[in-house]
Design a protein around this motif. Structure first.
Motif, PDB file in Angstrom:
ATOM      1  N   TYR A 179       0.856  -1.182   0.000  1.00  0.00           N
ATOM      2  CA  TYR A 179       0.000   0.000   0.000  1.00  0.00           C
ATOM      3  C   TYR A 179       0.896   1.238   0.000  1.00  0.00           C
ATOM      4  CZ  TYR A 179      -4.379  -2.416   1.316  1.00  0.00           C
ATOM      5  OH  TYR A 179      -5.508  -3.194   1.339  1.00  0.00           O
ATOM      6  N   VAL A 180       0.623   2.168  -0.889  1.00  0.00           N
ATOM      7  CA  VAL A 180       1.323   3.450  -0.907  1.00  0.00           C
ATOM      8  C   VAL A 180       0.273   4.551  -0.824  1.00  0.00           C
ATOM      9  CG1 VAL A 180       2.851   4.993  -2.191  1.00  0.00           C
ATOM     10  CG2 VAL A 180       3.216   2.511  -2.297  1.00  0.00           C
ATOM     11  N   PHE A 181       0.457   5.465   0.128  1.00  0.00           N
ATOM     12  CA  PHE A 181      -0.514   6.520   0.403  1.00  0.00           C
ATOM     13  C   PHE A 181       0.036   7.857  -0.073  1.00  0.00           C
ATOM     14  CE2 PHE A 181      -1.054   3.048   3.301  1.00  0.00           C
ATOM     15  CZ  PHE A 181      -2.421   2.857   3.345  1.00  0.00           C
ATOM     16  N   GLU A 182      -0.818   8.615  -0.754  1.00  0.00           N
ATOM     17  CA  GLU A 182      -0.381   9.844  -1.402  1.00  0.00           C
ATOM     18  C   GLU A 182      -1.210  11.027  -0.954  1.00  0.00           C
ATOM     19  OE1 GLU A 182       2.066  11.989  -3.482  1.00  0.00           O
ATOM     20  OE2 GLU A 182       2.111   9.936  -4.215  1.00  0.00           O
TER      21      GLU A 182
ATOM     22  N   TRP B  47       3.804   4.065   3.558  1.00  0.00           N
ATOM     23  CA  TRP B  47       3.572   2.770   2.920  1.00  0.00           C
ATOM     24  C   TRP B  47       3.404   1.679   3.964  1.00  0.00           C
ATOM     25  CZ3 TRP B  47       6.957  -1.210   3.941  1.00  0.00           C
ATOM     26  CH2 TRP B  47       8.252  -0.869   4.358  1.00  0.00           C
ATOM     27  N   SER B  48       2.799   0.578   3.534  1.00  0.00           N
ATOM     28  CA  SER B  48       2.644  -0.582   4.391  1.00  0.00           C
ATOM     29  C   SER B  48       2.716  -1.842   3.533  1.00  0.00           C
ATOM     30  CB  SER B  48       1.323  -0.524   5.163  1.00  0.00           C
ATOM     31  OG  SER B  48       0.222  -0.392   4.285  1.00  0.00           O
ATOM     32  N   LEU B  49       2.930  -2.965   4.200  1.00  0.00           N
ATOM     33  CA  LEU B  49       3.111  -4.237   3.504  1.00  0.00           C
ATOM     34  C   LEU B  49       2.314  -5.321   4.207  1.00  0.00           C
ATOM     35  CD1 LEU B  49       4.715  -5.921   1.338  1.00  0.00           C
ATOM     36  CD2 LEU B  49       6.398  -6.348   3.155  1.00  0.00           C
ATOM     37  N   ALA B  50       1.617  -6.128   3.407  1.00  0.00           N
ATOM     38  CA  ALA B  50       0.812  -7.222   3.958  1.00  0.00           C
ATOM     39  C   ALA B  50       1.064  -8.512   3.194  1.00  0.00           C
ATOM     40  CB  ALA B  50      -0.673  -6.873   3.906  1.00  0.00           C
ATOM     41  N   LEU B  51       0.811  -9.621   3.857  1.00  0.00           N
ATOM     42  CA  LEU B  51       0.809 -10.934   3.225  1.00  0.00           C
ATOM     43  C   LEU B  51      -0.619 -11.233   2.801  1.00  0.00           C
ATOM     44  CD1 LEU B  51       2.531 -13.541   2.674  1.00  0.00           C
ATOM     45  CD2 LEU B  51       1.743 -14.351   4.910  1.00  0.00           C
TER      46      LEU B  51
ATOM     47  N   LEU C 258     -11.918 -16.997   1.179  1.00  0.00           N
ATOM     48  CA  LEU C 258     -12.022 -15.548   1.072  1.00  0.00           C
ATOM     49  C   LEU C 258     -10.654 -14.907   1.284  1.00  0.00           C
ATOM     50  CD1 LEU C 258     -15.320 -14.980   3.099  1.00  0.00           C
ATOM     51  CD2 LEU C 258     -15.026 -15.178   0.609  1.00  0.00           C
ATOM     52  N   ARG C 259     -10.330 -13.948   0.447  1.00  0.00           N
ATOM     53  CA  ARG C 259      -9.023 -13.301   0.498  1.00  0.00           C
ATOM     54  C   ARG C 259      -8.948 -12.316   1.649  1.00  0.00           C
ATOM     55  NH1 ARG C 259      -6.244 -11.792  -4.980  1.00  0.00           N
ATOM     56  NH2 ARG C 259      -5.985 -14.051  -4.787  1.00  0.00           N
ATOM     57  N   GLY C 260      -7.807 -12.279   2.307  1.00  0.00           N
ATOM     58  CA  GLY C 260      -7.577 -11.333   3.391  1.00  0.00           C
ATOM     59  C   GLY C 260      -6.111 -10.970   3.475  1.00  0.00           C
ATOM     60  N   LEU C 261      -5.779 -10.137   4.449  1.00  0.00           N
ATOM     61  CA  LEU C 261      -4.416  -9.630   4.594  1.00  0.00           C
ATOM     62  C   LEU C 261      -3.890  -9.894   5.995  1.00  0.00           C
ATOM     63  CD1 LEU C 261      -4.840  -6.104   2.928  1.00  0.00           C
ATOM     64  CD2 LEU C 261      -4.016  -8.207   1.838  1.00  0.00           C
ATOM     65  N   ILE C 262      -2.606 -10.218   6.076  1.00  0.00           N
ATOM     66  CA  ILE C 262      -1.889 -10.291   7.341  1.00  0.00           C
ATOM     67  C   ILE C 262      -0.825  -9.206   7.291  1.00  0.00           C
ATOM     68  CG2 ILE C 262      -0.445 -11.711   8.844  1.00  0.00           C
ATOM     69  CD1 ILE C 262      -1.695 -14.183   7.477  1.00  0.00           C
ATOM     70  N   TRP C 263      -0.973  -8.189   8.130  1.00  0.00           N
ATOM     71  CA  TRP C 263      -0.064  -7.052   8.062  1.00  0.00           C
ATOM     72  C   TRP C 263       1.323  -7.438   8.563  1.00  0.00           C
ATOM     73  CZ3 TRP C 263      -1.306  -3.381   5.012  1.00  0.00           C
ATOM     74  CH2 TRP C 263      -2.648  -3.035   4.819  1.00  0.00           C
ATOM     75  N   LEU C 264       2.334  -7.073   7.773  1.00  0.00           N
ATOM     76  CA  LEU C 264       3.725  -7.328   8.123  1.00  0.00           C
ATOM     77  C   LEU C 264       4.434  -6.060   8.570  1.00  0.00           C
ATOM     78  CD1 LEU C 264       4.716  -9.683   5.158  1.00  0.00           C
ATOM     79  CD2 LEU C 264       3.908 -10.332   7.442  1.00  0.00           C
ATOM     80  N   SER C 265       4.107  -4.947   7.934  1.00  0.00           N
ATOM     81  CA  SER C 265       4.689  -3.665   8.309  1.00  0.00           C
ATOM     82  C   SER C 265       3.654  -2.586   8.062  1.00  0.00           C
ATOM     83  CB  SER C 265       5.955  -3.376   7.487  1.00  0.00           C
ATOM     84  OG  SER C 265       6.542  -2.149   7.875  1.00  0.00           O
ATOM     85  N   GLY C 266       3.313  -1.838   9.119  1.00  0.00           N
ATOM     86  CA  GLY C 266       2.277  -0.832   8.974  1.00  0.00           C
ATOM     87  C   GLY C 266       0.898  -1.461   8.880  1.00  0.00           C
TER      88      GLY C 266
ATOM     89  N   MET D 123       4.761   3.458  10.273  1.00  0.00           N
ATOM     90  CA  MET D 123       4.597   4.213   9.040  1.00  0.00           C
ATOM     91  C   MET D 123       4.976   5.676   9.236  1.00  0.00           C
ATOM     92  SD  MET D 123       0.931   2.558   7.932  1.00  0.00           S
ATOM     93  CE  MET D 123       0.899   3.301   6.305  1.00  0.00           C
ATOM     94  N   GLN D 124       4.479   6.263  10.304  1.00  0.00           N
ATOM     95  CA  GLN D 124       4.723   7.676  10.532  1.00  0.00           C
ATOM     96  C   GLN D 124       6.193   7.968  10.799  1.00  0.00           C
ATOM     97  OE1 GLN D 124       1.929   8.277  13.753  1.00  0.00           O
ATOM     98  NE2 GLN D 124       0.407   9.175  12.392  1.00  0.00           N
ATOM     99  N   ASP D 125       6.836   7.121  11.584  1.00  0.00           N
ATOM    100  CA  ASP D 125       8.221   7.401  11.955  1.00  0.00           C
ATOM    101  C   ASP D 125       9.162   7.338  10.760  1.00  0.00           C
ATOM    102  OD1 ASP D 125       7.357   7.790  14.514  1.00  0.00           O
ATOM    103  OD2 ASP D 125       8.386   6.063  15.385  1.00  0.00           O
ATOM    104  N   ARG D 126       8.979   6.367   9.869  1.00  0.00           N
ATOM    105  CA  ARG D 126       9.873   6.321   8.712  1.00  0.00           C
ATOM    106  C   ARG D 126       9.574   7.473   7.746  1.00  0.00           C
ATOM    107  NH1 ARG D 126       7.719   0.451   7.603  1.00  0.00           N
ATOM    108  NH2 ARG D 126       5.708   0.830   6.642  1.00  0.00           N
ATOM    109  N   TYR D 127       8.308   7.902   7.683  1.00  0.00           N
ATOM    110  CA  TYR D 127       7.953   9.043   6.837  1.00  0.00           C
ATOM    111  C   TYR D 127       8.574  10.329   7.375  1.00  0.00           C
ATOM    112  CZ  TYR D 127       5.001  12.642   4.707  1.00  0.00           C
ATOM    113  OH  TYR D 127       4.548  13.767   4.033  1.00  0.00           O
ATOM    114  N   LEU D 128       8.436  10.561   8.669  1.00  0.00           N
ATOM    115  CA  LEU D 128       8.985  11.779   9.269  1.00  0.00           C
ATOM    116  C   LEU D 128      10.510  11.762   9.248  1.00  0.00           C
ATOM    117  CD1 LEU D 128       6.549  12.195  12.289  1.00  0.00           C
ATOM    118  CD2 LEU D 128       6.533  13.460  10.125  1.00  0.00           C
ATOM    119  N   ALA D 129      11.104  10.592   9.410  1.00  0.00           N
ATOM    120  CA  ALA D 129      12.563  10.487   9.333  1.00  0.00           C
ATOM    121  C   ALA D 129      13.056  10.884   7.941  1.00  0.00           C
ATOM    122  CB  ALA D 129      13.015   9.074   9.674  1.00  0.00           C
ATOM    123  N   ALA D 130      12.321  10.474   6.910  1.00  0.00           N
ATOM    124  CA  ALA D 130      12.701  10.838   5.539  1.00  0.00           C
ATOM    125  C   ALA D 130      12.578  12.344   5.325  1.00  0.00           C
ATOM    126  CB  ALA D 130      11.823  10.087   4.534  1.00  0.00           C
ATOM    127  N   ARG D 131      11.544  12.965   5.832  1.00  0.00           N
ATOM    128  CA  ARG D 131      11.385  14.414   5.696  1.00  0.00           C
ATOM    129  C   ARG D 131      12.512  15.147   6.430  1.00  0.00           C
ATOM    130  NH1 ARG D 131       6.824  16.300   3.413  1.00  0.00           N
ATOM    131  NH2 ARG D 131       7.085  18.335   4.402  1.00  0.00           N
TER     132      ARG D 131
END
Length: 208
Positions: A23-26, A60-64, A72-80, A99-107
């Motif tokens: 997932y990428v959020f804009e 961003w976040s990552l799921a399995l 039925l399809r679903g998600l297992i969150w791995l990061s975020g 998610m927030q900490d890596r975003y703010l660190a990049a800024r």
């Protein structure tokens, strides 16, 4: 986080065909784009997610991706997690924090204002073994904030100070004061009201 030693023979099956969803959020409204990866390792999936998000310039976040026993399809969150879902537990707050900490660190690394995509600051609330207020702001010049720094009303500022002082008066191994946790939740709600439109308030003392 919890860990325990186990017998490696307790698993009945294994697979190596993981499917990942990124997932990428804009933007301020957190518009989302999703991408699925197959034939990838988790390391490759994490690296791809970071690259698609501009090395932290977007959330961003990552799921399995998995199917349950009903197919039925679903998600297992791995990061975020899904950033558009309000967190409702300590675990979900930790995933939002990732998610927030890596975003703010990049800024911060890029020399840009350290604010969330919607332009708001991020204020963390947790007690610490230092005198003062339980208010913190990552990557800021001050980091440890006082109530007046945020323009809080004198009443709320004093209450936050007293809440942290109550933590200080206990011994390191002593239980928290009676009613202290519930009072913290009340103060977070008041803080959110006073900082509405200015900052997101992230409680970091929540129980699992």
């Amino acid at each position: 986080m919890r860990g325990s030693e186990v017998d490696e023979r307790d698993s009945a099956w294994e697979r190596d065909d993981a499917r990942y969803r990124i997932y990428v959020f804009e933007g301020a409204g957190n518009a989302v784009k999703t991408f699925d990866l197959e034939d990838a390792t988790v390391e490759e999936a994490l690296e791809t997610a970071d690259g698609l998000a501009g090395r932290g310039e977007r959330l961003w976040s990552l799921a399995l991706v998995e199917n349950d026993t009903r197919g039925l399809r679903g998600l297992i969150w791995l990061s975020g997690m899904d950033y558009n879902d309000p967190p409702g537990s300590a675990r979900e707050w930790r995933r939002r924090r990732q998610m927030q900490d890596r975003y703010l660190a990049a800024r911060h690394r890029l020399g840009e204002p350290v604010v969330l995509p919607d332009g708001q600051r991020l204020i963390r609330v947790f007690p610490e073994w230092v005198r003062g207020w339980p208010l913190w702001e990552n990557f800021s010049d001050e980091y440890h904030l006082a109530g007046p720094d945020l323009g809080l009303t004198p009443e709320l500022s004093a209450s936050l100070y007293e809440w942290n002082e109550a933590w200080q008066t206990r011994g390191v191994d002593d239980p928290e004061p009676e009613g202290w946790y519930e009072r913290g939740l009340e103060l977070v709600a008041q803080l959110r009201d006073e900082l509405d439109g200015v900052a997101e308030v992230r409680p970091e003392f929540l129980r699992d």
